[in-house]
Design a protein around this motif. Sequence first.
Motif, PDB file in Angstrom:
ATOM      1  N   HIS A 484       0.824  -1.211   0.000  1.00 47.64           N
ATOM      2  CA  HIS A 484       0.000   0.000   0.000  1.00 47.64           C
ATOM      3  C   HIS A 484       0.856   1.258   0.000  1.00 47.64           C
ATOM      4  O   HIS A 484       0.544   2.246  -0.664  1.00 47.64           O
ATOM      5  CB  HIS A 484      -0.931  -0.006   1.214  1.00 47.64           C
ATOM      6  N   ASP A 489      -3.081   3.731  -4.350  1.00 41.67           N
ATOM      7  CA  ASP A 489      -4.390   3.882  -4.984  1.00 41.67           C
ATOM      8  C   ASP A 489      -4.846   2.645  -5.754  1.00 41.67           C
ATOM      9  O   ASP A 489      -5.881   2.678  -6.422  1.00 41.67           O
ATOM     10  CB  ASP A 489      -4.372   5.090  -5.934  1.00 41.67           C
ATOM     11  N   LEU A 494      -6.004  -1.897  -1.870  1.00 41.49           N
ATOM     12  CA  LEU A 494      -6.951  -1.300  -0.920  1.00 41.49           C
ATOM     13  C   LEU A 494      -7.879  -2.370  -0.353  1.00 41.49           C
ATOM     14  O   LEU A 494      -8.173  -2.393   0.855  1.00 41.49           O
ATOM     15  CB  LEU A 494      -7.767  -0.205  -1.606  1.00 41.49           C
ATOM     16  N   PHE A 513     -10.994   1.607   3.674  1.00 37.68           N
ATOM     17  CA  PHE A 513     -10.205   0.971   2.617  1.00 37.68           C
ATOM     18  C   PHE A 513     -11.101   0.180   1.667  1.00 37.68           C
ATOM     19  O   PHE A 513     -10.962   0.253   0.436  1.00 37.68           O
ATOM     20  CB  PHE A 513      -9.146   0.041   3.227  1.00 37.68           C
ATOM     21  N   ARG A 516     -13.148   2.519  -0.602  1.00 33.98           N
ATOM     22  CA  ARG A 516     -12.339   3.065  -1.706  1.00 33.98           C
ATOM     23  C   ARG A 516     -12.094   2.002  -2.785  1.00 33.98           C
ATOM     24  O   ARG A 516     -12.151   2.292  -3.982  1.00 33.98           O
ATOM     25  CB  ARG A 516     -11.002   3.573  -1.183  1.00 33.98           C
ATOM     26  N   ALA A 517     -11.847   0.790  -2.345  1.00 42.13           N
ATOM     27  CA  ALA A 517     -11.625  -0.299  -3.302  1.00 42.13           C
ATOM     28  C   ALA A 517     -12.881  -0.557  -4.131  1.00 42.13           C
ATOM     29  O   ALA A 517     -12.823  -0.702  -5.353  1.00 42.13           O
ATOM     30  CB  ALA A 517     -11.204  -1.567  -2.569  1.00 42.13           C
TER      31      ALA A 517
END
Length: 572
Positions: A484, A489, A494, A513, A516-517
């Motif tokens: 990470h 990104d 993530l 996390f 966002r993934a």
Amino acid sequence: MKTSLPAITLFSLLLSGCAMQPANNNSAPLYATPDQFSDVEYQPGELNKETLFELIVAEMAGQRKEFDLSLEKYISQAEKTADPAIAKRATYIAQYLQRKEETLKASQIWQQAEPDNAEPYQIAASILLREGDFSAALPLLRKALQHTDTQALLVISAQASQFSDEELSAYIELLQEHSQQANSSQLHTTLGVLYKQQGDAESALTEFNKAIQLNSDNEEAVYQKAELLRSQQQYKQAIRLIKPYLRQDTPNQQLYTLYVQLLFQSGEKEQATEQARQLAALFPDEPQLNFYIALLLLENGETDQSRTIMQDLLDRYPNNTTPHYYLGLIEQRAKNTETAIGHFSKVRDNNNILQAYSRISALLDNPAQRDRLQRIMQNARNSLPEIGIQLYVIEAEWLHLNDFSDAALNLMDEALQQYDNDINLLYTRAMMLDPQDIKLIEQDLRQVLAVEPDNSLALNALGYTLTIYTDRFDEAYELIAKAHELNPDEPAILDSMGWILFKQGKTGEAIPFLKRAYDAFPDPEVSSHLIQAYHANGEEQKARELLDQELTKHPDNEYLKEAQSTLSEPAE
């Protein structure tokens, strides 16, 4: 003996007219400067015996293709005589040889010898701009603009996209100062380019309008204004601006190409297609332009027109195999599988060759075609050994996808015997191994990391493998955390980071996390992780809403079914 300066030209003409052949490797060396010239006094504006001798040696060296010696003599005499003609020739020779330092040195001597000539300033500034030293180029361009601005303005325009915000402001200020003494169409065009690069569309438009008012034939200003309007999605206005400049007798390729692009973007597809055809006809001997037109047509669904141009390019330039790739795409979309494979198999350009073989493997999508696929890949490896590793990976992935797992692993073993410890092969094999073979998976991934400790792909793969198949969570976290840090990104990383935190009981930390993934890559496995994290965190409504949404898209997905079963369990 002293000789007047015009003798340089005379001797240059005499020497260039000599029927002298380039020296072979056995030719005698040129004479060194005689000892009696060592104490010569140099006077600006005059040539002494040593200078004359050195220039003759330099010209003879050039005739013999001993360019290093020629350049050395000219720079030496430029320094000693401060003569602009000698400095100019030294600069030209250094430019021809693409010697940056020598060109800068010779041009500096030329600047000092002939301070009112803009050319040496422009030459030096061009080099500095290409090197990215925009601040050093600025005073040279300021000096050049005092004498003539056309070439200097072109140099500034060409490099504007590389300027920092601070440099853009400095160059704008320079040209604004210059506009007090000069008011040319080219000046306003260049100012417009700088403002446009700075993001000041209003000022850029004002400058382009000034440029066109001063010279209605300034097609560069017209082009730049049209591009600005295009960036603001004012397609119709840009079309009206360009249309009067589309002369059939002397067509401007850049303007005409932009016109076709604008027609497509404005939705005038039929007219755009016709104009694209006309553009190709106007420039039949421009393969790059015709290739771009074919791509533009293909992008806008005009496959027949695109096919015609691509095929014509192949007929006229058979050594360029790039059109084969796009003809393969056209035939693949038309479901002409065999024709598509035929085109893809002829691709040899580096940018598309691996994609071509990947598409062949995708077209041969039936397990019954295994023998044919393997024959194609073997022949390709024999004829294209430079991409042998990638071809092994494509074939192994096809075998694995079609449930020939043992054959895929055997192929990877064969490949690794040929390409020992190749990280791509090791990684591919690790991803194909049975999850129960955790020791073998770890062994391959650690071999990758031994070669490339900062390989974020392998770090993440090993960390995630340890997360889902072992209880070595602390070790897994360290691996994923490093991945990470290297690639913050990447959706897969993530997701791994969120899932290891979840496994460690840190649900509140895991959710950001996983969210966002999911936002970046809404894959069923990722969404199942987020659903389970929501549930464990007591956010039952979010969990059920996301589950219902994903099951609508993927009703039979195993990951989602697993998440669904956890929702019937009480949250921790």
